[in-house]
Every structure is written in structure tokens, then in C-alpha cells.
Design an enzyme around this catalytic site. Structure first.
Site, PDB file in Angstrom:
ATOM      1  N   ASP A 339       0.850  -1.176   0.000  1.00  0.00           N
ATOM      2  CA  ASP A 339       0.000   0.000   0.000  1.00  0.00           C
ATOM      3  C   ASP A 339       0.894   1.237   0.000  1.00  0.00           C
ATOM      4  O   ASP A 339       2.024   1.187   0.491  1.00  0.00           O
ATOM      5  CB  ASP A 339      -0.882  -0.023   1.242  1.00  0.00           C
ATOM      6  CG  ASP A 339      -1.836   1.148   1.308  1.00  0.00           C
ATOM      7  OD1 ASP A 339      -2.524   1.401   0.310  1.00  0.00           O
ATOM      8  OD2 ASP A 339      -1.893   1.796   2.358  1.00  0.00           O
ATOM      9  N   ASP A 640      -1.967  -0.804   5.960  1.00  0.00           N
ATOM     10  CA  ASP A 640      -2.307  -0.269   7.276  1.00  0.00           C
ATOM     11  C   ASP A 640      -3.796  -0.029   7.459  1.00  0.00           C
ATOM     12  O   ASP A 640      -4.255   0.170   8.578  1.00  0.00           O
ATOM     13  CB  ASP A 640      -1.559   1.037   7.542  1.00  0.00           C
ATOM     14  CG  ASP A 640      -1.878   2.118   6.517  1.00  0.00           C
ATOM     15  OD1 ASP A 640      -2.574   1.820   5.535  1.00  0.00           O
ATOM     16  OD2 ASP A 640      -1.434   3.261   6.696  1.00  0.00           O
TER      17      ASP A 640
END
Length: 905
Positions: A339, A640
Site C-alpha cells: 500500500d 495499514d
């Protein structure tokens, strides 16, 4: 009040609500701007159920405990214990069963918390909500919300359910946990296209996200499991984590070893019966001795201990391991899907560039820490020397609602991240807006895309200061700030500058001003006559250490792929800056819309060539990971946000951010980075490779031990002579080497050039052809030396007990010599380093020799293990043969490196 649609129909309404007008959604849901009455709300609550995610009953602890035994090597371990019980060796049986139980307990502790991933997502739901019922606003438990309810939201609120917006006032929502976008999403009441991605649905807000600014009202379209966050929960529940390379290889190896042991035992029994006419009792005793000799019962314990020590080492390197096999799995990774926001970047917006009509200034420093300077052509400047720059920065300071706070050395922004970046910029320039008192303000609105403040200046003048989208300010400007006075606006030059900054992935904001002149000025009257001051380029900056880590990963043959919710242009610019897209490579970026149109078969074909994905959803991340795995890749997925959790569960190894990561992400991951530092992944990969090397060294060390022992038994049965080793003596050797020499290799440091090797292929066996050749050679060498020691003693007239004791000592010393060979599997052990670098080798060697002296000379050992004292000659022959074994193995290693290099790496 109209009747509501059925729950299934409501799900369809929720899926398409963003593409319908507010009036249509209200009509379909049987609601209005005045909300529901109490009776309708209760009926709908009974039909739809509470607005919460259901709790799945976890498996009982006892079942999860027994599941830890579902491993072929554990079966072998238990089988060894049963065989020892058959031999009435209850002490050794208890030891082996205890090892199996300890292994299960460790696995239960490390892996038994996966269910908490779902629980942590439930905790993201709002507790209370402001809802309009029976014609007035009231605060209710969020679990009682139903489709059709009208809910009011304001800055700081957690959205209690999925809603179609009805009214907005400067509403911006932090949706990074769902979309991965670093900036709060601006919301509007206008409908969008039916195929709009999650991050582009301006007319919707989603359960679990947070209002960053403004306020609004909306009609609830989905609750509980029907919400986007509920759908993600179902994705996590449906996705099964797959086995790691190590667990697959150990399982395959255990099956192959079991088949080999059974086959060899069958041949031995047939030959013993038909050729040498052994009795049934003799054959059973020989078969038990052969099985005990062949089964590496210490291997599961050694693997577990190696992984457990790796967990401790990883923790010291800021990587917390939740699942033991995950430690080794990182060493096999050849693709890291990461990410962007908060993982590769700092998730702290930073002003990178400031442009005036005369100059382009660079800004040093990153994040919200107000440390850095403005530079021109690489040299720091004083803002007072550049009046046009001072005017631009002053506007960004006074037309700004954000503030910075410092706590425990960490700087946090209170307000919009973009305004926080501008506040940090003005603090770096030593500009304080305290001397520009604000007299009025027009907040930022999506329709206008600018903010206006009316301020008095320290010189007694009054100005309108404007900050916003460059195109909107250029439309309203007639002049631009020059060196000492205003000059005609050069719009073409500004548009070229803005395009240049946007191409670099920067978000561009502009500033303008106009003298107010009177106390009755209309603060909203900024349609024309503005003086354009310049623009500021803002970015969520890459982590500098992540750039280095990506380069190291590329050198180690590991592909890094960025998967983000940002737009393609921003994603591409960040990927180039970080080195994910290498110089000369085509900048291919796949968007979520393109993925939607692409079949999974086609995605599998292109997944290895695309390193940047933009505007992705949780399903897209799952598809990408699955496509790479279908190509045989070992995939690590980092993230996250809760939107990353399903992909982390699916990946070979999930890596979560420990500081900014959600609890759902942490619980879905196998490894958590305590410092949110992508560079920690590179260090973890190195540690994983070291651990795999050490496990492989342990396997290569232990198998020749078992091979030599079983070969001795096999030769004795096939040749028809007395057993050189009794079963209890074989058990002694296995026990001594398992608790001493086998553990020494656990502490080996990484070999030179570890991170310059390409990743091992997933199909590569734990024991390859070169290893089989080496195991066979060492087994023959150690077995031959042991038989030679036995027959020399018998030829010298020594009793059987003495000859067998000499054979046991030969086995032990031969293994000690081979231990030195195993310290460097891919290089020579004929160097001084073999005697240093691992103190445990000598500690364990000393312990083994002490135990062998006890075995040889302690009277009670003579009773238990049928041993007997031997002379110095017996020791000297064993030592000499051990040196021969060491040199012969080193010669074989040299031949392998010289003529078969691809087989030994």
C-alpha cells in the site's frame, strides 16, 4: 409512511445509491427529509437486524490445540514416541511426546488470535448517532439505525452507517481506511456514474470512516453486514490463508521420508526372513531399530526452536511476528505488494515546491515537523529578500485553519492535512499570522474550491486573502505579483507551471489577494480583480529509508508493486520517485476501472509486468495477490488500512503497520512492523533468508545422522551379522545430537552475499538433488567409518559391548566433524572462520563430548545402554576417521561449486 423494501432490495439500493438522486433514494427507501417515525424504525429493525457486525463463534480452544498436531513431521515425532514405548523406553517416550505438546502450545499461542481480526473491525462502528425520528432530532444507539433513517454528521464524528448524502456544508471525510487515499474526500450531494469507484462516490459516506471537516445529513442505505465495512469483514472471513513455502516443503519432505522409511523397512524384513532366516522377534527388533534410526524425531523441535529464535531476532529489528512460519516465509518472498499511504509514504502532507512569477523554490524537510528551509538553486534563502514569496506565504498562513501540536516529540496537525502542510511551510519560513487579525471568513466549499479571509495587516491595511484551486483563482485574477509591483497576469506561463508540478505527482494550491479598502467590503466578492501570488506543490512524501529498501529488494531479486487508492498520475509519480518504476521502464499503471474490465486470466498474464495499481478496491487487491500467486510467486502484502486486511490474509505473508495500522490489519497479518518502516521489511527478508538457511543446514546435518544409523542397521540385516548398534544406543545418539549439535546451527549468522542471491523458487525442494547427493555421501562415510571402527574392535578381540561403544563414539565424532562442514553450505569450511562466529558450536560440542564420556565410563550407563569403557586407541581411530570425513566432504563441496554451481545455491 411508505413501506420499506425487503432487505435484499435494500442491498441493491445501497449498491446503486451513489448513482441516483437523493429524491429517488428516499422514495425507494420509503423515507423523507423528516425521517422515520418510531413504529417504522422498530419494524425495520426487526426486519434488518441491529446495525452491527455478527460475532462468529470461535472454534473451541481444545480443537485449535489438536489442530496443531496436523503435520506429517509431528506424526513422525509421535510415531517415534510410540516406538520408544514399544521398546519400554518410557523416559524417552515422555520426552518426545513433551516436545510434540510444546510445539502445539507454541503454535496455539502464536496463531490462535486470527479471529480477533473480525472483532477489531466491529470496534470501528460508531456507538451513537444523531437521527431524525418522529419529526425531531435525537441521539440513539447506532445499533438501532435502519435503512431510511435520516442521520446528521459533523466534524469528528465516526460515520455510523452507509449513507446517501442529502445536504453538505464543506463536508470532507477521512476514508483512507477504505480507499487508501491520503487526503480527506470532498463530499457533494450530486449523483455520480454507476461504475464510479469507492473513492469517487462523492454523494456517499461509509460506516467506520471519520468526518474530517464540515457537516451534513444523509439517509441510511445500509447497516451491519450490508455496509462496505461489513462486506470487507465477509471477505476476511471467506479468504483462507495459504500455507507458507516452509510448511509446504516440510509436509512434502515428511511424506517422502515416511514412504522411504516404509519401503526400506519392507525390503529389510523380506531379505532378513528369506535370505538369513531371522526369527520374527529378531525381525521386529531390527525393524524398530531401523525406524528409530531413520526418523529424524528432533527435526520438528529444531525447526520450531529456529523459528522461535528468529521471532526474537525479528522483534529486536522492530518486526513483531504473530505466526512462526511467517518468519521463514519472508525469506522466500519474490514480490512485495505494498500500500502507498502510510507504508511507502509518510502519510503526512508536505509542501515540496513554491512557485512565484520570478522563481521556483524548493522546500526541505518532510512531514509536519517544522524543520527545514526554502532554497533557490540549492542555496537557502531569506524570505524577506523576496517580497513576492513573502506575500504568497503570508496568504497561506492567514487563510488557514490548521494548527500544529507537538506531543512526545511527534508533530500532529489539527485540521486538514493539506492546510497542515501549508502551516508547516509558513513556520519553516518564520511567518507568524498573529499580526494579521482575521475579521471574516468564507470557508472552503466544493462548489467554489477556494477559501477567503478578511484580515488587517501590521501596516494598518486591510486585505482579502484567497487560497484554493489554481484554475479558480486564475479565472478571478487580473494581475500577478512581480518583483516589486504587480504586473499583468501571464496565464499561459502559470498553466504550464501547474501542469509541470501536477506531472510530478504534486497537489497544487494557489494563493491570491486583493486590497479590501473599506469596512463594508463584501468578503464573498472575489469574482475578479485578484492579484495572483503563486502556487505551492504538496505531496505525501516517500519515506527516504523506503527508497533505499526498495533498491535493496530489487538487488535481491524481489519485485515491489505499489497498490494504492490514489489517482494514476499521482501513483505513477510516486512510483518513479521511489524507484518502483525503474528508469527506462514503460510507466504502465493499471486502474481499478481497468481491472474491473479485465478477466482474471488476463490479469494473471500481465500481473508480473505491472508494478503500479491505482484507484483500487479491497477486491482488486485480492485479485492482484491471487494473480501473482497463480504465477508461482511468493507474495508479501503490506498495508495499514482495514481495506488491506483481506489481501493480507490471502497473501503468503501479510505485513501490517504497527503504529498507523488498524487493529483489523494487524490481526490479519503474520508480521507487524513496530516502526511502520518499509525498510524493516528488507531487514525482515534478510532475517527470513538466514532462518531458512539455518533450517536447511539443520536438515542437511540431521539426515546424514539418521541415514548413517539406518544404513548400519540395513547393512547388518542384509549381510546377516550382529547389529553394530543396539536400538537403545541409537536412541542415545539421536538424543545427544538433537539436544547439542543440532541446536548449534540455529545460532548461525547470515552468510556473505545473502541479499545478493535471487529468491529461491517456490518449487525448490527443501532437499534438492545436490543435497540428496551430499546426504548420501555423508551417510555412507559416517556409516562406513562406524562399521570400520566396530570391525576393528571386534578383530582386536574386544567384547561386543566395547565394539558397540566405539561405534557409538565414532557416530558422535563423525557428526561433530560434519557439523563444521554444515556451517558454510554454499562455501568452503576450510578457513579460519569455521572456528569462530558461533560460540554455540563449541559449547554444544563440549556438551556432547561430556555426555559421550559419561556414556563410555559411567557404570550406570553401562547398565542402561550396554556400553563399556574403551581405550585411547579407540578414541584416536574415531578422531582420525572424523578428520577424513571432514576433508572428504569439503572436497565434494568444492567439486559441486566447481562443476555444478546451479545445484548447490
Amino acid at each position: 409512511m411508505a413501506e420499506t423494501a425487503a432487505p435484499a432490495e435494500d442491498a441493491l439500493v445501497s449498491a446503486l445509491a451513489h448513482s441516483r438522486s437523493a429524491a429517488e433514494v428516499l422514495e425507494v427507501l420509503g423515507s423523507s427529509g423528516d425521517g422515520l417515525d418510531g413504529d417504522s424504525a422498530r419494524e425495520r429493525l426487526a426486519a434488518h437486524g441491529p446495525n452491527k457486525l455478527p460475532e462468529k463463534r470461535p472454534r473451541p480452544a481444545i480443537l485449535r490445540f489438536f489442530a496443531q498436531f496436523n503435520n506429517v513431521l509431528i506424526y513422525i515425532l509421535i510415531a517415534a514416541g510410540v516406538l520408544k514405548a514399544i521398546l519400554n523406553d518410557w523416559i524417552d517416550c515422555a520426552v518426545i511426546v513433551s516436545v510434540a505438546i510444546v510445539n502445539a502450545v507454541v503454535g496455539l499461542i502464536q496463531e490462535g488470535r486470527a479471529q480477533r481480526a473480525l472483532d477489531s473491525i466491529r470496534g470501528m462502528l460508531s456507538v451513537t448517532a444523531q437521527v431524525r425520528r418522529d419529526g425531531h432530532w435525537q441521539q440513539v444507539d447506532a445499533q438501532t439505525l435502519v435503512p431510511g433513517d435520516i442521520v446528521r454528521i459533523a466534524s469528528g464524528d465516526r460515520i455510523p452507517a452507509d449513507m446517501r448524502l442529502l445536504t453538505v456544508a464543506n463536508l470532507r471525510v477521512e476514508e483512507s481506511a477504505l480507499t487508501g487515499e491520503s487526503l480527506p474526500a470532498k463530499k457533494d450531494v450530486l449523483q455520480v456514474g454507476p461504475d464510479a469507484g469507492l473513492g469517487d462516490r462523492m454523494s456517499m459516506v461509509y460506516s467506520g470512516t471519520i468526518v474530517a471537516a464540515g457537516s451534513g445529513t444523509g439517509v441510511v442505505t445500509a447497516t451491519g453486514t450490508s455496509t462496505e465495512i461489513g462486506r470487507i469483514q465477509s471477505l476476511i472471513a471467506d479468504v483462507e490463508s495459504i500455507e507458507t513455502p516452509l510448511t509446504r516443503k516440510l509436509a512434502r519432505f515428511g511424506r517422502q521420508l515416511s514412504v522411504g522409511i516404509l519401503g526400506a523397512a519392507a525390503v529389510m524384513l523380506v531379505v532378513g526372513k528369506l535370505v538369513h532366516q531371522f526369527t520374527v522377534d529378531e525381525l521386529i527388533t531390527a525393524a524398530i531399530g531401523f525406524a528409530v534410526a531413520a526418523i529424524p524425531e528432533g527435526l520438528p523441535a529444531v525447526v520450531t526452536i529456529t523459528l522461535a529464535l528468529g521471532v526474537q531476532q525479528m522483534a529486536r529489528r522492530r518486526a513483531i511476528t504473530r505466526k512462526l512460519p511467517a518468519v521463514e516465509a519472508l525469506g522466500a518472498v519474490n514480490v512485495i505488494c505494498s500500500d502507498k499511504t502510510g507504508t511507502l509514504t509518510q502519510n503526512e502532507m508536505t509542501a515540496r515546491t513554491v512557485a512565484t512569477a520570478r522563481h521556483l523554490f524548493d522546500v526541505t524537510g518532510a512531514g509536519y515537523r517544522p524543520e527545514g528551509a526554502l532554497e533557490l538553486d540549492g542555496a537557502p534563502i531569506t524570505v524577506a529578500d523576496h517580497p513576492d514569496l513573502a506575500a504568497l506565504l503570508t496568504t497561506m498562513a492567514v487563510c488557514n485553519d490548521a494548527r500544529l501540536n507537538e506531543a512526545d516529540g511527534q508533530w500532529r496537525v489539527v485540521g486538514e492535512p493539506t492546510e497542515g502542510a501549508l502551516r508547516t511551510l509558513t513556520l519553516k519560513a518564520r511567518i507568524d499570522d498573529a499580526d494579521w487579525p482575521r475579521l471574516g471568513v468564507v470557508p472552503f466549499e466544493s462548489a467554489n474550491k477556494f477559501m477567503v479571509t478578511l484580515n488587517d495587516t501590521p501596516g494598518g491595511e486591510r486585505y482579502l486573502y484567497v487560497k484554493g484551486a489554481p484554475d479558480r483563482l486564475l479565472d478571478r485574477s487580473a494581475t500577478q505579483a512581480g518583483g516589486s509591483a504587480a504586473e499583468p497576469l501571464d496565464r499561459a506561463a502559470w498553466e504550464a507551471r501547474i501542469d509541470e508540478l501536477s506531472a510530478r505527482g504534486l497537489r497544487v494550491l494557489a494563493a491570491a489577494r486583493r486590497p479590501a479598502g473599506s469596512d463594508t467590503v463584501d468578503i464573498g466578492d472575489v469574482e475578479n480583480g485578484l492579484e495572483f501570488l503563486g502556487v505551492v506543490g504538496i505531496v505525501d512524501p516517500p519515506r527516504p529509508e523506503a527508497v533505499t529498501a526498495i533498491a535493496t529488494c530489487h538487488a535481491a531479486g524481489i519485485q515491489v508493486t505499489m497498490i494504492t487508492g490514489d489517482h494514476a498520475g499521482t501513483a505513477q509519480a510516486i512510483a518513479r520517485e521511489m524507484g518502483i518504476i525503474k528508469v527506462g521502464d514503460p510507466p504502465r499503471v493499471l486502474s481499478g476501472a481497468e481491472l474491473e474490465e479485465m478477466s482474471q486470466t488476463r490479469l494473471r498474464q500481465v500481473a508480473d509486468e505491472v508494478h503500479v495499481y491505482a484507484r483500487t478496491s479491497p477486491e482488486h487487491k485480492l485479485r492482484i495477490v491471487s494473480a501473482l500467486q497463480a504465477q508461482g510467486k511468493v507474495v508479501a502484502m503490506t498495508g495499514d488500512g482495514v481495506n488491506d486486511a483481506p489481501a493480507l490474509t490471502r497473501a503468503d505473508i501479510g505485513v501490517a503497520m504497527g503504529i498507523k495500522g488498524t487493529e483489523a490489519t494487524k490481526e490479519a497479518a503474520g508480521i507487524i512492523l513496530a516502526d511502520d518502516n518499509f525498510a524493516t521489511i528488507e531487514r525482515a527478508v534478510e532475517e527470513g533468508r538466514r532462518i531458512y538457511d539455518n533450517i536447511r543446514k539443520s536438515v542437511l546435518f540431521m539426515l546424514p545422522t539418521n541415514g548413517a544409523q539406518s544404513l548400519i542397521i540395513l547393512v547388518a540385516i542384509l549381510a546377516g551379522f550382529a547389529l553394530p548398534l543396539q536400538p537403545v544406543q541409537i536412541l542415545w545418539v539421536n538424543m545427544v545430537t538433537s539436544v547439542t549439535l543440532s541446536l548449534a546451527l540455529v545460532f548461525e549468522k547470515a552468510e556473505d552475499g545473502l541479499m545478493q542471491r535471487p529468491p529461491r523458487t517456490p518449487k525448490q525442494a527443501l532437499v534438492n538433488r545436490a543435497d540428496v547427493a551430499m546426504i548420501s555421501l555423508v551417510s555412507i562415510l559416517v556409516a562406513g567409518a562406524t562399521l570400520a571402527e566396530f570391525f576393528v574392535a571386534r578383530a582386536g578381540g574386544y567384547p561386543l559391548a566395547v565394539a558397540q561403544t566405539a561405534a557409538v563414539n565414532m557416530l558422535a565424532l563423525g557428526q561433530l566433524a560434519y557439523l563444521l562442514n554444515c556451517r558454510f553450505v554454499t562455501s568452503s569450511s576450510l578457513r579460519p572462520q569455521v572456528f569462530r562466529g558461533n560460540r554455540w558450536v563449541w559449547r554444544m560440542a563440549g556438551a556432547m563430548i561430556a555426555l559421550q564420556l559419561l556414556f563410555t565410563y559411567a557404570p550406570f550407563m553401562h547398565t542402561w545402554f550396554h556400553s563399556a569403557p574403551i581405550t585411547f586407541r579407540g578414541w584416536s581411530v574415531a578422531i582420525a576417521l572424523s578428520i577424513v570425513i571432514f576433508l572428504t566432504v569439503e572436497t565434494a563441496k568444492w567439486v559441486g561449486r566447481r562443476f555444478m554451481p546451479t545445484l548447490v545455491t
